[in-house]
Design a protein around this motif. Sequence first.
Motif, mmCIF file in Angstrom:
data_model
loop_
_atom_site.group_PDB
_atom_site.id
_atom_site.type_symbol
_atom_site.label_atom_id
_atom_site.label_comp_id
_atom_site.label_asym_id
_atom_site.label_seq_id
_atom_site.Cartn_x
_atom_site.Cartn_y
_atom_site.Cartn_z
ATOM 1 N N ASP A 22 2.325 0.649 -10.517
ATOM 2 C CA ASP A 22 2.301 -0.574 -10.280
ATOM 3 C C ASP A 22 3.047 -1.735 -11.350
ATOM 4 O O ASP A 22 3.556 -2.532 -10.907
ATOM 5 C CB ASP A 22 1.112 -1.286 -9.843
ATOM 6 C CG ASP A 22 0.735 -1.084 -8.403
ATOM 7 O OD1 ASP A 22 1.552 -0.408 -7.636
ATOM 8 O OD2 ASP A 22 -0.294 -1.112 -7.934
ATOM 9 N N GLY A 27 7.021 -1.498 -8.693
ATOM 10 C CA GLY A 27 5.762 -1.396 -8.509
ATOM 11 C C GLY A 27 5.463 -2.945 -8.127
ATOM 12 O O GLY A 27 6.062 -3.889 -8.300
ATOM 13 N N SER A 28 4.135 -3.249 -7.954
ATOM 14 C CA SER A 28 3.702 -4.431 -7.233
ATOM 15 C C SER A 28 3.738 -5.611 -8.285
ATOM 16 O O SER A 28 3.790 -6.618 -7.948
ATOM 17 C CB SER A 28 2.240 -4.392 -6.315
ATOM 18 O OG SER A 28 1.480 -4.057 -7.294
ATOM 19 N N LEU A 29 3.585 -5.209 -9.413
ATOM 20 C CA LEU A 29 3.496 -6.035 -10.695
ATOM 21 C C LEU A 29 4.551 -5.431 -11.774
ATOM 22 O O LEU A 29 3.853 -5.320 -12.881
ATOM 23 C CB LEU A 29 2.104 -6.192 -11.120
ATOM 24 C CG LEU A 29 1.758 -7.469 -12.096
ATOM 25 C CD1 LEU A 29 2.263 -8.795 -11.723
ATOM 26 C CD2 LEU A 29 0.213 -7.670 -12.264
ATOM 27 N N TRP A 76 -2.593 -12.759 -9.868
ATOM 28 C CA TRP A 76 -1.510 -11.764 -9.758
ATOM 29 C C TRP A 76 -1.576 -11.102 -8.235
ATOM 30 O O TRP A 76 -2.593 -11.091 -7.707
ATOM 31 C CB TRP A 76 -2.032 -10.682 -10.932
ATOM 32 C CG TRP A 76 -2.294 -10.963 -12.016
ATOM 33 C CD1 TRP A 76 -3.354 -10.691 -12.666
ATOM 34 C CD2 TRP A 76 -0.989 -11.286 -12.918
ATOM 35 N NE1 TRP A 76 -2.899 -11.171 -14.087
ATOM 36 C CE2 TRP A 76 -1.695 -11.539 -14.337
ATOM 37 C CE3 TRP A 76 0.154 -11.410 -12.845
ATOM 38 C CZ2 TRP A 76 -1.025 -11.956 -15.486
ATOM 39 C CZ3 TRP A 76 1.069 -12.076 -13.922
ATOM 40 C CH2 TRP A 76 0.199 -12.254 -15.148
ATOM 41 N N PRO A 77 -0.417 -10.487 -7.762
ATOM 42 C CA PRO A 77 -0.553 -9.848 -6.571
ATOM 43 C C PRO A 77 -1.413 -8.653 -6.945
ATOM 44 O O PRO A 77 -1.753 -8.058 -7.826
ATOM 45 C CB PRO A 77 0.820 -9.298 -6.525
ATOM 46 C CG PRO A 77 1.510 -9.128 -7.824
ATOM 47 C CD PRO A 77 0.804 -10.310 -8.517
ATOM 48 N N HIS A 79 -2.714 -5.131 -7.296
ATOM 49 C CA HIS A 79 -1.976 -3.987 -8.179
ATOM 50 C C HIS A 79 -3.047 -3.007 -8.930
ATOM 51 O O HIS A 79 -4.280 -3.198 -8.884
ATOM 52 C CB HIS A 79 -1.250 -4.481 -9.474
ATOM 53 C CG HIS A 79 -2.177 -5.237 -10.475
ATOM 54 N ND1 HIS A 79 -2.753 -6.677 -10.093
ATOM 55 C CD2 HIS A 79 -2.748 -5.014 -11.545
ATOM 56 C CE1 HIS A 79 -3.387 -7.011 -11.171
ATOM 57 N NE2 HIS A 79 -3.310 -6.016 -12.034
ATOM 58 N N GLY A 86 -0.027 3.339 -6.671
ATOM 59 C CA GLY A 86 0.165 2.354 -7.715
ATOM 60 C C GLY A 86 -0.699 2.412 -8.984
ATOM 61 O O GLY A 86 -0.425 2.095 -9.917
#
Length: 192
Positions: A22, A27-29, A76-77, A79, A86
């Motif tokens: 992630d 990745g998401s972050l 943060w989103p 993760h 992730g």
Amino acid sequence: MRVPDPDIDEGDALIVVDVQRDFLPGGSLAVADGDAVIAPLNGWLSRFAAAGRPLFATRDWHPPDHCSFRAQGGPWPPHCVAGTAGAEFPAALQLPAAARIVSKATTRDRDAYSGFAGTDLDAQLRAAGVRRVFVGGLATDYCVLNTVLDARRLGYATVLLADAVRAVDVAPGDGARAVAAMLAAGATVHGG
């Protein structure tokens, strides 16, 4: 202070901080250029394994409703949710089987940037007779910074592997300020 290529001694250990999918591109972050830490870390992992010295890899291991996530009021989103793809270490990171995994921020209501926060990392290092830690990973201005500062606070000589870290830089220059803070705390810098 930058140091030349150090020898790995009996009291040394390597800490790889949060090199998880992630935090890599896609990745998401994602940390910009985060995957650039993998090759230098693989070199250090190989050197430490060959020397028979302890290897540690920290990881965020969050519950789905972790307090750091925006839905819970955090910055943060979502993760590195425990057990998801992730949260995995990337296949390119050559973690030996002997590497010890340290999970952090594992409860809903407590965040942890440092690999020492709420974990037994300090106890494991002391049990292994470690006096100096080499630290690389993601991200310079969050989890690397806090892990290094805690290592110094706990009395470990600490070497920041500058070619094996990358910053989030939410505010421009955060990474450089983090390195300055680590140096001010007594860490040394190798590479970069």
